[in-house]
Design a protein around this motif. Sequence first.
Motif, PDB file in Angstrom:
ATOM      1  N   VAL A 254     -10.204  -0.869  -9.914  1.00 16.96           N
ATOM      2  CA  VAL A 254      -8.965  -0.960  -9.152  1.00 16.96           C
ATOM      3  C   VAL A 254      -7.785  -0.973 -10.114  1.00 16.96           C
ATOM      4  O   VAL A 254      -7.849  -1.590 -11.168  1.00 16.96           O
ATOM      5  CB  VAL A 254      -8.934  -2.208  -8.233  1.00 16.96           C
ATOM      6  CG1 VAL A 254      -8.952  -3.493  -9.029  1.00 16.96           C
ATOM      7  CG2 VAL A 254      -7.747  -2.165  -7.276  1.00 16.96           C
ATOM      8  N   ALA A 255      -6.715  -0.272  -9.737  1.00 17.38           N
ATOM      9  CA  ALA A 255      -5.441  -0.321 -10.450  1.00 17.38           C
ATOM     10  C   ALA A 255      -4.453  -1.051  -9.549  1.00 17.38           C
ATOM     11  O   ALA A 255      -4.453  -0.848  -8.334  1.00 17.38           O
ATOM     12  CB  ALA A 255      -4.942   1.081 -10.771  1.00 17.38           C
TER      13      ALA A 255
ATOM     14  N   ASN B  69      -0.515  -3.816  -0.632  1.00 18.27           N
ATOM     15  CA  ASN B  69      -1.718  -4.595  -0.948  1.00 18.27           C
ATOM     16  C   ASN B  69      -1.927  -4.750  -2.451  1.00 18.27           C
ATOM     17  O   ASN B  69      -3.036  -5.039  -2.896  1.00 18.27           O
ATOM     18  CB  ASN B  69      -2.960  -3.988  -0.304  1.00 18.27           C
ATOM     19  CG  ASN B  69      -2.896  -4.011   1.201  1.00 18.27           C
ATOM     20  OD1 ASN B  69      -2.510  -5.017   1.800  1.00 18.27           O
ATOM     21  ND2 ASN B  69      -3.246  -2.912   1.844  1.00 18.27           N
ATOM     22  N   CYS B  70      -0.893  -4.487  -3.222  1.00 14.76           N
ATOM     23  CA  CYS B  70      -0.924  -4.575  -4.690  1.00 14.76           C
ATOM     24  C   CYS B  70      -1.865  -3.549  -5.330  1.00 14.76           C
ATOM     25  O   CYS B  70      -2.211  -3.673  -6.503  1.00 14.76           O
ATOM     26  CB  CYS B  70      -1.304  -5.981  -5.156  1.00 14.76           C
ATOM     27  SG  CYS B  70      -0.138  -7.257  -4.637  1.00 14.76           S
ATOM     28  N   VAL B  71      -2.267  -2.529  -4.599  1.00 15.84           N
ATOM     29  CA  VAL B  71      -3.225  -1.549  -5.109  1.00 15.84           C
ATOM     30  C   VAL B  71      -2.580  -0.167  -5.226  1.00 15.84           C
ATOM     31  O   VAL B  71      -1.882   0.277  -4.320  1.00 15.84           O
ATOM     32  CB  VAL B  71      -4.475  -1.487  -4.199  1.00 15.84           C
ATOM     33  CG1 VAL B  71      -5.381  -0.315  -4.557  1.00 15.84           C
ATOM     34  CG2 VAL B  71      -5.233  -2.800  -4.288  1.00 15.84           C
ATOM     35  N   ILE B  72      -2.843   0.490  -6.359  1.00 14.79           N
ATOM     36  CA  ILE B  72      -2.317   1.824  -6.631  1.00 14.79           C
ATOM     37  C   ILE B  72      -3.489   2.803  -6.709  1.00 14.79           C
ATOM     38  O   ILE B  72      -4.472   2.524  -7.401  1.00 14.79           O
ATOM     39  CB  ILE B  72      -1.581   1.853  -7.989  1.00 14.79           C
ATOM     40  CG1 ILE B  72      -0.448   0.846  -8.009  1.00 14.79           C
ATOM     41  CG2 ILE B  72      -1.078   3.245  -8.309  1.00 14.79           C
ATOM     42  CD1 ILE B  72       0.198   0.699  -9.368  1.00 14.79           C
ATOM     43  N   PRO B  73      -3.396   3.949  -6.046  1.00 13.66           N
ATOM     44  CA  PRO B  73      -4.470   4.931  -6.191  1.00 13.66           C
ATOM     45  C   PRO B  73      -4.401   5.575  -7.579  1.00 13.66           C
ATOM     46  O   PRO B  73      -3.324   5.678  -8.176  1.00 13.66           O
ATOM     47  CB  PRO B  73      -4.163   5.956  -5.100  1.00 13.66           C
ATOM     48  CG  PRO B  73      -2.681   5.872  -4.916  1.00 13.66           C
ATOM     49  CD  PRO B  73      -2.323   4.426  -5.158  1.00 13.66           C
ATOM     50  N   PRO B  74      -5.528   6.003  -8.119  1.00 16.92           N
ATOM     51  CA  PRO B  74      -5.508   6.646  -9.428  1.00 16.92           C
ATOM     52  C   PRO B  74      -4.774   7.987  -9.389  1.00 16.92           C
ATOM     53  O   PRO B  74      -4.841   8.706  -8.391  1.00 16.92           O
ATOM     54  CB  PRO B  74      -6.976   6.841  -9.780  1.00 16.92           C
ATOM     55  CG  PRO B  74      -7.754   6.563  -8.560  1.00 16.92           C
ATOM     56  CD  PRO B  74      -6.875   5.889  -7.570  1.00 16.92           C
ATOM     57  N   CYS B  75      -4.075   8.292 -10.476  1.00 24.36           N
ATOM     58  CA  CYS B  75      -3.395   9.585 -10.587  1.00 24.36           C
ATOM     59  C   CYS B  75      -4.443  10.691 -10.765  1.00 24.36           C
ATOM     60  O   CYS B  75      -5.638  10.417 -10.901  1.00 24.36           O
ATOM     61  CB  CYS B  75      -2.404   9.572 -11.758  1.00 24.36           C
ATOM     62  SG  CYS B  75      -3.192   9.615 -13.388  1.00 24.36           S
ATOM     63  N   GLY B  76      -4.001  11.915 -10.787  1.00 21.27           N
ATOM     64  CA  GLY B  76      -4.913  13.047 -10.935  1.00 21.27           C
ATOM     65  C   GLY B  76      -5.709  13.011 -12.227  1.00 21.27           C
ATOM     66  O   GLY B  76      -6.914  13.285 -12.230  1.00 21.27           O
TER      67      GLY B  76
ATOM     68  N   ASN C 188      -5.900   2.114  -0.702  1.00 19.69           N
ATOM     69  CA  ASN C 188      -5.438   1.875   0.667  1.00 19.69           C
ATOM     70  C   ASN C 188      -5.784   3.096   1.508  1.00 19.69           C
ATOM     71  O   ASN C 188      -5.571   4.226   1.069  1.00 19.69           O
ATOM     72  CB  ASN C 188      -3.918   1.677   0.682  1.00 19.69           C
ATOM     73  CG  ASN C 188      -3.504   0.364   0.069  1.00 19.69           C
ATOM     74  OD1 ASN C 188      -3.818  -0.690   0.591  1.00 19.69           O
ATOM     75  ND2 ASN C 188      -2.809   0.425  -1.060  1.00 19.69           N
ATOM     76  N   ASP C 189      -6.315   2.876   2.698  1.00 24.78           N
ATOM     77  CA  ASP C 189      -6.598   4.014   3.573  1.00 24.78           C
ATOM     78  C   ASP C 189      -5.339   4.441   4.324  1.00 24.78           C
ATOM     79  O   ASP C 189      -4.243   3.920   4.070  1.00 24.78           O
ATOM     80  CB  ASP C 189      -7.762   3.713   4.523  1.00 24.78           C
ATOM     81  CG  ASP C 189      -7.446   2.679   5.600  1.00 24.78           C
ATOM     82  OD1 ASP C 189      -6.267   2.270   5.746  1.00 24.78           O
ATOM     83  OD2 ASP C 189      -8.378   2.278   6.308  1.00 24.78           O
ATOM     84  N   GLU C 190      -5.493   5.365   5.256  1.00 17.93           N
ATOM     85  CA  GLU C 190      -4.362   5.909   6.005  1.00 17.93           C
ATOM     86  C   GLU C 190      -3.626   4.857   6.829  1.00 17.93           C
ATOM     87  O   GLU C 190      -2.468   5.021   7.178  1.00 17.93           O
ATOM     88  CB  GLU C 190      -4.836   7.025   6.955  1.00 17.93           C
ATOM     89  CG  GLU C 190      -5.569   8.156   6.285  1.00 17.93           C
ATOM     90  CD  GLU C 190      -7.064   7.882   6.090  1.00 17.93           C
ATOM     91  OE1 GLU C 190      -7.566   6.784   6.429  1.00 17.93           O
ATOM     92  OE2 GLU C 190      -7.746   8.772   5.564  1.00 17.93           O
ATOM     93  N   LYS C 191      -4.323   3.762   7.154  1.00 13.18           N
ATOM     94  CA  LYS C 191      -3.727   2.691   7.953  1.00 13.18           C
ATOM     95  C   LYS C 191      -3.223   1.533   7.090  1.00 13.18           C
ATOM     96  O   LYS C 191      -2.808   0.515   7.616  1.00 13.18           O
ATOM     97  CB  LYS C 191      -4.756   2.175   8.960  1.00 13.18           C
ATOM     98  CG  LYS C 191      -5.188   3.225   9.966  1.00 13.18           C
ATOM     99  CD  LYS C 191      -6.248   2.686  10.884  1.00 13.18           C
ATOM    100  CE  LYS C 191      -6.722   3.768  11.827  1.00 13.18           C
ATOM    101  NZ  LYS C 191      -7.846   3.303  12.666  1.00 13.18           N
ATOM    102  N   GLY C 192      -3.297   1.699   5.771  1.00 10.51           N
ATOM    103  CA  GLY C 192      -2.848   0.644   4.878  1.00 10.51           C
ATOM    104  C   GLY C 192      -3.861  -0.461   4.664  1.00 10.51           C
ATOM    105  O   GLY C 192      -3.517  -1.540   4.186  1.00 10.51           O
ATOM    106  N   GLN C 193      -5.119  -0.207   5.003  1.00 10.55           N
ATOM    107  CA  GLN C 193      -6.186  -1.186   4.806  1.00 10.55           C
ATOM    108  C   GLN C 193      -6.913  -0.887   3.504  1.00 10.55           C
ATOM    109  O   GLN C 193      -7.144   0.275   3.165  1.00 10.55           O
ATOM    110  CB  GLN C 193      -7.184  -1.131   5.970  1.00 10.55           C
ATOM    111  CG  GLN C 193      -6.563  -1.407   7.322  1.00 10.55           C
ATOM    112  CD  GLN C 193      -5.976  -2.800   7.408  1.00 10.55           C
ATOM    113  OE1 GLN C 193      -6.616  -3.781   7.066  1.00 10.55           O
ATOM    114  NE2 GLN C 193      -4.733  -2.882   7.854  1.00 10.55           N
ATOM    115  N   LEU C 194      -7.296  -1.931   2.793  1.00 12.37           N
ATOM    116  CA  LEU C 194      -8.046  -1.751   1.556  1.00 12.37           C
ATOM    117  C   LEU C 194      -9.475  -1.334   1.861  1.00 12.37           C
ATOM    118  O   LEU C 194     -10.153  -1.949   2.694  1.00 12.37           O
ATOM    119  CB  LEU C 194      -8.047  -3.046   0.737  1.00 12.37           C
ATOM    120  CG  LEU C 194      -6.720  -3.413   0.093  1.00 12.37           C
ATOM    121  CD1 LEU C 194      -6.817  -4.791  -0.554  1.00 12.37           C
ATOM    122  CD2 LEU C 194      -6.299  -2.370  -0.923  1.00 12.37           C
TER     123      LEU C 194
END
Length: 136
Positions: free
Chosen positions: A79-80, A87-94, A112-118
């Motif tokens: 997790v980044a 939610n304090c979470v960043i998706p990984p860059c390319g 985070n999914d499309e609804k903002g859920q982890l």
Amino acid sequence: MERYQLTDHDKRLIEIGLDVLKKNFDDGIYNHTVGCAVLCKNGNMYKGVNCDGIHGSCAEYITIGSAISAGEREFETIVAVHDKHLNCVIPPCGNCRQMLYEYCPDIKVIVNDEKGQLIKVKARDLLPFAWEPVIC
């Protein structure tokens, strides 16, 4: 794409990432310090932050590099984090998606999914049609 629910270990990873971020936050010219934590299949956890510069390295690179340097090769979840993101979470860059795909395509990544859920998804699912080395 299969989605996985978060476990207590996953919530602990987020806390570890936020802790390393808090201890190392740099609000200098880049103002984008990111924390990261990875859980290995043997239960060991590693953490890191990004290193900015002309050819900076993302927190995921630093963290996976630390784990590999310690002899780890089997990874469970990564997790980044940044305290200002959803939610304090960043998706990984390319670049990080490609690195994860090459080193550990089945590692689960907290996003985070499309609804903002982890949720967790496999790295391979974050990068469809990824580049793979040609084996002749």
